[in-house]
Design an enzyme around this catalytic site. Sequence first.
Site, PDB file in Angstrom:
ATOM      1  N   GLY A   1       6.013  -6.111   2.184  1.00  0.00           N
ATOM      2  CA  GLY A   1       5.077  -5.556   1.186  1.00  0.00           C
ATOM      3  C   GLY A   1       5.852  -4.783   0.146  1.00  0.00           C
ATOM      4  O   GLY A   1       6.336  -5.339  -0.841  1.00  0.00           O
TER       5      GLY A   1
ATOM      6  N   TRP B   1      -2.689 -10.987   1.746  1.00  0.00           N
ATOM      7  CA  TRP B   1      -3.389 -10.024   0.880  1.00  0.00           C
ATOM      8  C   TRP B   1      -3.497 -10.500  -0.572  1.00  0.00           C
ATOM      9  O   TRP B   1      -3.182  -9.762  -1.496  1.00  0.00           O
ATOM     10  CB  TRP B   1      -2.680  -8.656   0.914  1.00  0.00           C
ATOM     11  CG  TRP B   1      -2.814  -7.957   2.214  1.00  0.00           C
ATOM     12  CD1 TRP B   1      -1.855  -7.728   3.132  1.00  0.00           C
ATOM     13  CD2 TRP B   1      -4.022  -7.373   2.749  1.00  0.00           C
ATOM     14  NE1 TRP B   1      -2.380  -7.061   4.207  1.00  0.00           N
ATOM     15  CE2 TRP B   1      -3.704  -6.823   3.989  1.00  0.00           C
ATOM     16  CE3 TRP B   1      -5.344  -7.281   2.279  1.00  0.00           C
ATOM     17  CZ2 TRP B   1      -4.637  -6.188   4.797  1.00  0.00           C
ATOM     18  CZ3 TRP B   1      -6.277  -6.650   3.084  1.00  0.00           C
ATOM     19  CH2 TRP B   1      -5.917  -6.101   4.321  1.00  0.00           C
TER      20      TRP B   1
ATOM     21  N   THR C   1      -5.519 -11.063  -3.655  1.00  0.00           N
ATOM     22  CA  THR C   1      -6.804 -10.778  -4.291  1.00  0.00           C
ATOM     23  C   THR C   1      -7.279 -12.045  -5.000  1.00  0.00           C
ATOM     24  O   THR C   1      -6.505 -12.664  -5.736  1.00  0.00           O
ATOM     25  CB  THR C   1      -6.679  -9.612  -5.300  1.00  0.00           C
ATOM     26  OG1 THR C   1      -6.324  -8.446  -4.563  1.00  0.00           O
ATOM     27  CG2 THR C   1      -7.974  -9.373  -6.060  1.00  0.00           C
TER      28      THR C   1
ATOM     29  N   GLN D   1     -18.888  15.241  -0.039  1.00  0.00           N
ATOM     30  CA  GLN D   1     -19.119  16.588   0.519  1.00  0.00           C
ATOM     31  C   GLN D   1     -20.260  17.291  -0.217  1.00  0.00           C
ATOM     32  O   GLN D   1     -21.130  17.909   0.403  1.00  0.00           O
ATOM     33  CB  GLN D   1     -17.808  17.399   0.402  1.00  0.00           C
ATOM     34  CG  GLN D   1     -17.820  18.682   1.197  1.00  0.00           C
ATOM     35  CD  GLN D   1     -17.873  18.422   2.702  1.00  0.00           C
ATOM     36  OE1 GLN D   1     -17.608  17.321   3.163  1.00  0.00           O
ATOM     37  NE2 GLN D   1     -18.275  19.437   3.450  1.00  0.00           N
TER      38      GLN D   1
ATOM     39  N   GLU E   1      -0.659  -2.749  -5.457  1.00  0.00           N
ATOM     40  CA  GLU E   1       0.201  -2.736  -6.657  1.00  0.00           C
ATOM     41  C   GLU E   1       1.197  -1.567  -6.600  1.00  0.00           C
ATOM     42  O   GLU E   1       1.506  -0.944  -7.610  1.00  0.00           O
ATOM     43  CB  GLU E   1      -0.649  -2.754  -7.929  1.00  0.00           C
ATOM     44  CG  GLU E   1      -1.569  -3.969  -7.914  1.00  0.00           C
ATOM     45  CD  GLU E   1      -2.095  -4.398  -9.242  1.00  0.00           C
ATOM     46  OE1 GLU E   1      -1.493  -4.051 -10.263  1.00  0.00           O
ATOM     47  OE2 GLU E   1      -3.113  -5.114  -9.249  1.00  0.00           O
TER      48      GLU E   1
ATOM     49  N   GLU F   1       3.595   6.292  -2.539  1.00  0.00           N
ATOM     50  CA  GLU F   1       5.010   6.604  -2.242  1.00  0.00           C
ATOM     51  C   GLU F   1       5.921   5.790  -3.178  1.00  0.00           C
ATOM     52  O   GLU F   1       6.909   6.305  -3.696  1.00  0.00           O
ATOM     53  CB  GLU F   1       5.329   6.270  -0.774  1.00  0.00           C
ATOM     54  CG  GLU F   1       4.694   7.205   0.247  1.00  0.00           C
ATOM     55  CD  GLU F   1       3.215   6.913   0.508  1.00  0.00           C
ATOM     56  OE1 GLU F   1       2.708   5.873   0.053  1.00  0.00           O
ATOM     57  OE2 GLU F   1       2.556   7.751   1.163  1.00  0.00           O
TER      58      GLU F   1
HETATM   59  C1  LIG Z   1      -7.254  -5.155  -0.625  1.00  0.00           C
HETATM   60  C2  LIG Z   1      -5.841  -5.501  -0.949  1.00  0.00           C
HETATM   61  C3  LIG Z   1      -5.569  -6.370  -2.001  1.00  0.00           C
HETATM   62  C4  LIG Z   1      -4.255  -6.731  -2.289  1.00  0.00           C
HETATM   63  N1  LIG Z   1      -4.006  -7.643  -3.298  1.00  0.00           N
HETATM   64  C5  LIG Z   1      -2.741  -8.115  -3.456  1.00  0.00           C
HETATM   65  C6  LIG Z   1      -2.481  -9.183  -4.377  1.00  0.00           C
HETATM   66  O1  LIG Z   1      -3.382  -9.684  -5.075  1.00  0.00           O
HETATM   67  N2  LIG Z   1      -1.211  -9.695  -4.445  1.00  0.00           N
HETATM   68  C7  LIG Z   1      -0.183  -9.194  -3.691  1.00  0.00           C
HETATM   69  O2  LIG Z   1       0.946  -9.678  -3.811  1.00  0.00           O
HETATM   70  N3  LIG Z   1      -0.400  -8.147  -2.834  1.00  0.00           N
HETATM   71  C8  LIG Z   1      -1.646  -7.619  -2.690  1.00  0.00           C
HETATM   72  N4  LIG Z   1      -1.876  -6.596  -1.788  1.00  0.00           N
HETATM   73  C9  LIG Z   1      -0.752  -6.077  -0.995  1.00  0.00           C
HETATM   74  C10 LIG Z   1      -0.364  -4.655  -1.386  1.00  0.00           C
HETATM   75  O3  LIG Z   1       0.233  -4.641  -2.639  1.00  0.00           O
HETATM   76  C11 LIG Z   1       0.525  -4.112  -0.250  1.00  0.00           C
HETATM   77  O4  LIG Z   1      -0.319  -3.896   0.857  1.00  0.00           O
HETATM   78  C12 LIG Z   1       1.223  -2.833  -0.665  1.00  0.00           C
HETATM   79  O5  LIG Z   1       2.190  -3.089  -1.656  1.00  0.00           O
HETATM   80  C13 LIG Z   1       1.915  -2.153   0.526  1.00  0.00           C
HETATM   81  O6  LIG Z   1       2.669  -3.078   1.281  1.00  0.00           O
HETATM   82  P1  LIG Z   1       2.469  -3.136   2.871  1.00  0.00           P
HETATM   83  O7  LIG Z   1       1.022  -3.248   3.140  1.00  0.00           O
HETATM   84  O8  LIG Z   1       3.358  -4.191   3.403  1.00  0.00           O
HETATM   85  O9  LIG Z   1       2.936  -1.713   3.377  1.00  0.00           O
HETATM   86  P2  LIG Z   1       4.462  -1.320   3.739  1.00  0.00           P
HETATM   87  O10 LIG Z   1       5.369  -1.699   2.629  1.00  0.00           O
HETATM   88  O11 LIG Z   1       4.771  -1.803   5.086  1.00  0.00           O
HETATM   89  O12 LIG Z   1       4.314   0.270   3.750  1.00  0.00           O
HETATM   90  C14 LIG Z   1       3.745   0.997   4.844  1.00  0.00           C
HETATM   91  C15 LIG Z   1       3.855   2.482   4.507  1.00  0.00           C
HETATM   92  O13 LIG Z   1       5.245   2.848   4.352  1.00  0.00           O
HETATM   93  C16 LIG Z   1       5.424   3.445   3.078  1.00  0.00           C
HETATM   94  N5  LIG Z   1       6.741   3.109   2.526  1.00  0.00           N
HETATM   95  C17 LIG Z   1       7.299   1.869   2.401  1.00  0.00           C
HETATM   96  N6  LIG Z   1       8.496   1.962   1.799  1.00  0.00           N
HETATM   97  C18 LIG Z   1       8.696   3.278   1.533  1.00  0.00           C
HETATM   98  C19 LIG Z   1       9.739   4.025   0.916  1.00  0.00           C
HETATM   99  N7  LIG Z   1      10.838   3.410   0.415  1.00  0.00           N
HETATM  100  N8  LIG Z   1       9.615   5.375   0.810  1.00  0.00           N
HETATM  101  C20 LIG Z   1       8.509   5.986   1.303  1.00  0.00           C
HETATM  102  N9  LIG Z   1       7.491   5.345   1.895  1.00  0.00           N
HETATM  103  C21 LIG Z   1       7.570   4.007   1.998  1.00  0.00           C
HETATM  104  C22 LIG Z   1       4.322   2.892   2.205  1.00  0.00           C
HETATM  105  O14 LIG Z   1       4.072   3.719   1.087  1.00  0.00           O
HETATM  106  C23 LIG Z   1       3.168   2.858   3.193  1.00  0.00           C
HETATM  107  O15 LIG Z   1       2.602   4.140   3.295  1.00  0.00           O
HETATM  108  C24 LIG Z   1      -3.182  -6.185  -1.534  1.00  0.00           C
HETATM  109  C25 LIG Z   1      -3.463  -5.282  -0.476  1.00  0.00           C
HETATM  110  C26 LIG Z   1      -4.762  -4.951  -0.185  1.00  0.00           C
HETATM  111  C27 LIG Z   1      -5.018  -4.005   0.968  1.00  0.00           C
END
Ligand SMILES: Cc1cc2nc3c(=O)[nH]c(=O)nc-3n(C[C@H](O)[C@H](O)[C@H](O)COP(=O)(O)OP(=O)(O)OC[C@H]3O[C@@H](n4cnc5c(N)ncnc54)[C@H](O)[C@@H]3O)c2cc1C
Length: 387
Positions: A133, A158, A160, A342, A369, A373
């Site tokens: 992600g 994921w 959209t 609230q 997007e 963080e």
């Molecule tokens: C409803 C929905 C629609 C979406 N639509 C799209 C879309 O159209 N196209 C697409 O490509 N993606 C899409 N996404 C994916 C979305 O962009 C990712 O979920 C998001 O970028 C986070 O990636 P992850 O879920 O793998 O979390 P991870 O990257 O695994 O992160 C998990 C946690 O660790 C934190 N973290 C990770 N790296 C760091 C760092 N270096 N420093 C500090 N904290 C960190 C993150 O902030 C988060 O809190 C969508 C997601 C959702 C839920």
Amino acid sequence: MSELFPFSKEHEMLRSAARDFAQNEIAPIAAEFDESGEFPYKTIKKMGEMGLMGIEIPEEYGGAGMDTLSYVLALEEICKVDAAHGVIMSVNNSLYCFGINKFGTDAQKEKFLRPVASGSSIGAYSLTEPMSGSDAGTMRSRAVLDGDAYVLNGRKSWVTSGPVADFMVVFMMTDPDKKQKGITAFLVDAKKPGFIRGKKEPKLGIRASATSEIVFEDYHCPVEDRLGQEGEGFKIAMAVLDAGRIGIATQALGISEAAYDAAANYANEREAFGQKIGEFQGISFKIADMKTRIEASRLLIYQAALAKENSKITGQRYSLEASMAKLFASETAMFVSHAAVQIHGGMGYSKELPVERYFRDAKITEIYEGTSEIQRLVIARIELNQR
Ligand SMILES: Cc1cc2nc3c(=O)[nH]c(=O)nc-3n(C[C@H](O)[C@H](O)[C@H](O)COP(=O)(O)OP(=O)(O)OC[C@H]3O[C@@H](n4cnc5c(N)ncnc54)[C@H](O)[C@@H]3O)c2cc1C
């Protein structure tokens, strides 16, 4: 507040058309589609006919040929009423159309941009995978050149509008050893063999926007449908996300405004202990903080929109402005929608009012997007590197 800004007649006309449409056609169905999780085809089609699905794309490619501020003003009106319609519009405009308009060839614009910008087809953007992600350089999907076509394989997650999209820009590894520099962007057609719509995601909020996995099984993408050069995919993905983040910041602003309006009205009506609850300092200070953060979000968004407009002439990136707007507006949407629930007390928790929907919808703006963080990483990197 926004009356202070010198918007043109065209800005005002578009804003008022978007507001009328949102109030008259989306507001009456928003709760029902949130409940069912159905995709709102009819209203999205009408938004396309109004020119709202490709606002900044030149008219020669089916768009409305307007500026970034127009996009922001119209999107804000849609999101005030329903954040799910808002994200469909935002992804179509910024994550799909913007990238093809900026990086595509004339032939690609004709084939992939025109139908989506004009609203007759729906576009999607796919970077994320189940195991990748925030850290896109670890993606596992692969594109291998075989003669005059790339063969695409992998599981993207994921997406959209994934369940309904006609076309998609997808990012895959062409050279895994190079990590981020080995990513390439491709334009794909959902009707072709090898494009398989996967599991639909059940979600907390923005439930009427459809989200799913997309699986690629030996999808053949002709070389002429590669967006940019091999290895340029990460650069394209990030440039497109700068544009997208202005859209998500605007989505957050719309949610905040809706939650704030509901809370301020309720504070003026509801009585407890012989007075309006808004007369208690504990409530009125919340109102003051909500309003102040909303207007600060708006200024950051307008600044980012102007920076993006400027970049069309100078070519300069506006990552800092876009990330600051997204970070602040999304955290404001959480703050404001939480306070709005609230202030409504028990009624804030009821499905009879839209406040609980605003609260559920707000959370996603801090995640997609680029999480909050990641926005902080982007902002800090730019700031510290400039010294
Ligand atoms: C409803 C929905 C629609 C979406 N639509 C799209 C879309 O159209 N196209 C697409 O490509 N993606 C899409 N996404 C994916 C979305 O962009 C990712 O979920 C998001 O970028 C986070 O990636 P992850 O879920 O793998 O979390 P991870 O990257 O695994 O992160 C998990 C946690 O660790 C934190 N973290 C990770 N790296 C760091 C760092 N270096 N420093 C500090 N904290 C960190 C993150 O902030 C988060 O809190 C969508 C997601 C959702 C839920």
